[in-house]
Design a protein around this motif. Structure first.
Motif, PDB file in Angstrom:
ATOM      1  N   PHE A   2       6.918  22.764 -40.719  1.00 26.52           N
ATOM      2  CA  PHE A   2       6.685  21.707 -39.729  1.00 26.52           C
ATOM      3  C   PHE A   2       5.258  21.690 -39.211  1.00 26.52           C
ATOM      4  O   PHE A   2       4.645  20.633 -39.101  1.00 26.52           O
ATOM      5  N   VAL A   3       4.735  22.858 -38.869  1.00 33.21           N
ATOM      6  CA  VAL A   3       3.386  22.931 -38.304  1.00 33.21           C
ATOM      7  C   VAL A   3       2.370  22.359 -39.278  1.00 33.21           C
ATOM      8  O   VAL A   3       1.497  21.572 -38.902  1.00 33.21           O
ATOM      9  N   GLU A   4       2.487  22.711 -40.529  1.00 28.64           N
ATOM     10  CA  GLU A   4       1.560  22.191 -41.534  1.00 28.64           C
ATOM     11  C   GLU A   4       1.730  20.682 -41.702  1.00 28.64           C
ATOM     12  O   GLU A   4       0.765  19.958 -41.896  1.00 28.64           O
ATOM     13  N   GLU A   5       2.974  20.201 -41.599  1.00 25.09           N
ATOM     14  CA  GLU A   5       3.225  18.764 -41.707  1.00 25.09           C
ATOM     15  C   GLU A   5       2.597  18.012 -40.539  1.00 25.09           C
ATOM     16  O   GLU A   5       2.018  16.947 -40.705  1.00 25.09           O
ATOM     17  N   VAL A   6       2.709  18.578 -39.316  1.00 26.49           N
ATOM     18  CA  VAL A   6       2.073  17.955 -38.149  1.00 26.49           C
ATOM     19  C   VAL A   6       0.569  17.883 -38.353  1.00 26.49           C
ATOM     20  O   VAL A   6      -0.058  16.853 -38.098  1.00 26.49           O
ATOM     21  N   LYS A   7      -0.010  18.956 -38.829  1.00 32.06           N
ATOM     22  CA  LYS A   7      -1.453  18.976 -39.091  1.00 32.06           C
ATOM     23  C   LYS A   7      -1.822  17.892 -40.102  1.00 32.06           C
ATOM     24  O   LYS A   7      -2.802  17.179 -39.936  1.00 32.06           O
ATOM     25  N   ARG A   8      -1.026  17.779 -41.161  1.00 30.30           N
ATOM     26  CA  ARG A   8      -1.316  16.797 -42.204  1.00 30.30           C
ATOM     27  C   ARG A   8      -1.192  15.370 -41.665  1.00 30.30           C
ATOM     28  O   ARG A   8      -2.037  14.521 -41.910  1.00 30.30           O
ATOM     29  N   LEU A   9      -0.113  15.110 -40.917  1.00 30.60           N
ATOM     30  CA  LEU A   9       0.127  13.762 -40.415  1.00 30.60           C
ATOM     31  C   LEU A   9      -0.886  13.332 -39.362  1.00 30.60           C
ATOM     32  O   LEU A   9      -1.294  12.186 -39.318  1.00 30.60           O
ATOM     33  N   THR A  10      -1.271  14.256 -38.511  1.00 27.40           N
ATOM     34  CA  THR A  10      -2.152  13.907 -37.402  1.00 27.40           C
ATOM     35  C   THR A  10      -3.614  14.180 -37.698  1.00 27.40           C
ATOM     36  O   THR A  10      -4.491  13.710 -36.976  1.00 27.40           O
ATOM     37  N   GLY A  11      -3.865  14.961 -38.734  1.00 26.75           N
ATOM     38  CA  GLY A  11      -5.238  15.339 -39.029  1.00 26.75           C
ATOM     39  C   GLY A  11      -5.811  16.257 -37.964  1.00 26.75           C
ATOM     40  O   GLY A  11      -7.011  16.379 -37.814  1.00 26.75           O
ATOM     41  N   GLY A  12      -4.935  16.901 -37.209  1.00 25.94           N
ATOM     42  CA  GLY A  12      -5.403  17.735 -36.101  1.00 25.94           C
ATOM     43  C   GLY A  12      -4.691  19.063 -36.049  1.00 25.94           C
ATOM     44  O   GLY A  12      -4.367  19.662 -37.071  1.00 25.94           O
ATOM     45  N   GLU A  13      -4.449  19.502 -34.835  1.00 26.77           N
ATOM     46  CA  GLU A  13      -3.871  20.812 -34.588  1.00 26.77           C
ATOM     47  C   GLU A  13      -2.358  20.791 -34.767  1.00 26.77           C
ATOM     48  O   GLU A  13      -1.718  19.774 -34.573  1.00 26.77           O
ATOM     49  N   GLY A  14      -1.826  21.944 -35.104  1.00 25.05           N
ATOM     50  CA  GLY A  14      -0.385  22.095 -35.164  1.00 25.05           C
ATOM     51  C   GLY A  14       0.163  22.468 -33.802  1.00 25.05           C
ATOM     52  O   GLY A  14      -0.578  22.772 -32.869  1.00 25.05           O
ATOM     53  N   VAL A  15       1.486  22.452 -33.686  1.00 20.02           N
ATOM     54  CA  VAL A  15       2.153  22.767 -32.437  1.00 20.02           C
ATOM     55  C   VAL A  15       1.800  24.173 -31.978  1.00 20.02           C
ATOM     56  O   VAL A  15       1.614  24.422 -30.789  1.00 20.02           O
ATOM     57  N   ASP A  16       1.665  25.107 -32.918  1.00 20.01           N
ATOM     58  CA  ASP A  16       1.338  26.482 -32.547  1.00 20.01           C
ATOM     59  C   ASP A  16      -0.021  26.574 -31.877  1.00 20.01           C
ATOM     60  O   ASP A  16      -0.209  27.289 -30.902  1.00 20.01           O
ATOM     61  N   VAL A  17      -1.000  25.825 -32.362  1.00 19.08           N
ATOM     62  CA  VAL A  17      -2.341  25.837 -31.784  1.00 19.08           C
ATOM     63  C   VAL A  17      -2.340  25.156 -30.427  1.00 19.08           C
ATOM     64  O   VAL A  17      -2.945  25.640 -29.467  1.00 19.08           O
ATOM     65  N   VAL A  18      -1.650  24.038 -30.315  1.00 19.38           N
ATOM     66  CA  VAL A  18      -1.571  23.334 -29.037  1.00 19.38           C
ATOM     67  C   VAL A  18      -0.880  24.221 -28.006  1.00 19.38           C
ATOM     68  O   VAL A  18      -1.272  24.247 -26.835  1.00 19.38           O
ATOM     69  N   GLY A  19       0.117  24.987 -28.430  1.00 20.94           N
ATOM     70  CA  GLY A  19       0.802  25.898 -27.517  1.00 20.94           C
ATOM     71  C   GLY A  19      -0.130  26.898 -26.867  1.00 20.94           C
ATOM     72  O   GLY A  19       0.060  27.278 -25.711  1.00 20.94           O
ATOM     73  N   VAL A  20      -1.175  27.299 -27.585  1.00 25.87           N
ATOM     74  CA  VAL A  20      -2.169  28.214 -27.029  1.00 25.87           C
ATOM     75  C   VAL A  20      -2.858  27.578 -25.832  1.00 25.87           C
ATOM     76  O   VAL A  20      -3.247  28.252 -24.877  1.00 25.87           O
ATOM     77  N   ASP A  55      12.537  24.166 -21.700  1.00 28.13           N
ATOM     78  CA  ASP A  55      13.036  25.242 -22.564  1.00 28.13           C
ATOM     79  C   ASP A  55      13.548  24.690 -23.895  1.00 28.13           C
ATOM     80  O   ASP A  55      14.598  25.059 -24.387  1.00 28.13           O
ATOM     81  N   LEU A  56      12.758  23.753 -24.456  1.00 22.09           N
ATOM     82  CA  LEU A  56      13.093  23.136 -25.738  1.00 22.09           C
ATOM     83  C   LEU A  56      12.266  23.737 -26.853  1.00 22.09           C
ATOM     84  O   LEU A  56      11.153  24.211 -26.629  1.00 22.09           O
ATOM     85  N   ASP A  57      12.770  23.650 -28.050  1.00 21.53           N
ATOM     86  CA  ASP A  57      12.010  24.004 -29.238  1.00 21.53           C
ATOM     87  C   ASP A  57      10.839  23.030 -29.327  1.00 21.53           C
ATOM     88  O   ASP A  57      11.050  21.815 -29.273  1.00 21.53           O
ATOM     89  N   PRO A  58       9.593  23.509 -29.421  1.00 20.41           N
ATOM     90  CA  PRO A  58       8.457  22.584 -29.413  1.00 20.41           C
ATOM     91  C   PRO A  58       8.268  21.788 -30.697  1.00 20.41           C
ATOM     92  O   PRO A  58       7.486  20.845 -30.715  1.00 20.41           O
ATOM     93  N   ARG A  59       8.985  22.113 -31.765  1.00 21.41           N
ATOM     94  CA  ARG A  59       8.740  21.419 -33.031  1.00 21.41           C
ATOM     95  C   ARG A  59       8.998  19.918 -32.985  1.00 21.41           C
ATOM     96  O   ARG A  59       8.209  19.164 -33.547  1.00 21.41           O
ATOM     97  N   PRO A  60      10.054  19.415 -32.326  1.00 20.95           N
ATOM     98  CA  PRO A  60      10.249  17.957 -32.306  1.00 20.95           C
ATOM     99  C   PRO A  60       9.590  17.278 -31.106  1.00 20.95           C
ATOM    100  O   PRO A  60      10.097  16.293 -30.574  1.00 20.95           O
TER     101      PRO A  60
END
Length: 93
Positions: A2-20, A55-60
């Protein structure tokens, strides 16, 4: 994944990076405990903060609507963090 897909679709950061980026928000929350604080951020960070508060899973997170210049209110008083307002748009007078 998922994280790699978000990066690909948005051309930006993944959820893990944004979480930081939530770390500074947590520092602000702790430093100003019991006070009203306003932060300004973009939709991705807002979505991660909302997912964290709920307290949700951040992926969606892209299922959480975030209009331009919207307002979210999270009440961090006490042990819970209820989301009081989400994706509210203020209308000009």
């Amino acid at each position: 994944d998922f994280v790699e897909e978000v990066k690909r679709l948005t051309g930006g950061e993944g959820v893990d990076v944004v979480g930081v980026r939530l770390h500074p928000l947590e520092q602000i929350r702790r430093k100003h405990s019991g006070r009203t604080v306003v932060t300004v951020s973009h939709g991705g960070v807002n979505r991660v903060a909302l997912a964290h508060a709920l307290d949700l899973d951040p992926r969606p997170i892209f299922r959480l609507g975030q209009a331009y210049a919207c307002v979210n209110v999270i009440d961090y008083a006490g042990g819970e963090s209820p989301v009081l307002v989400m994706n509210a748009s203020l209308q000009p007078c």
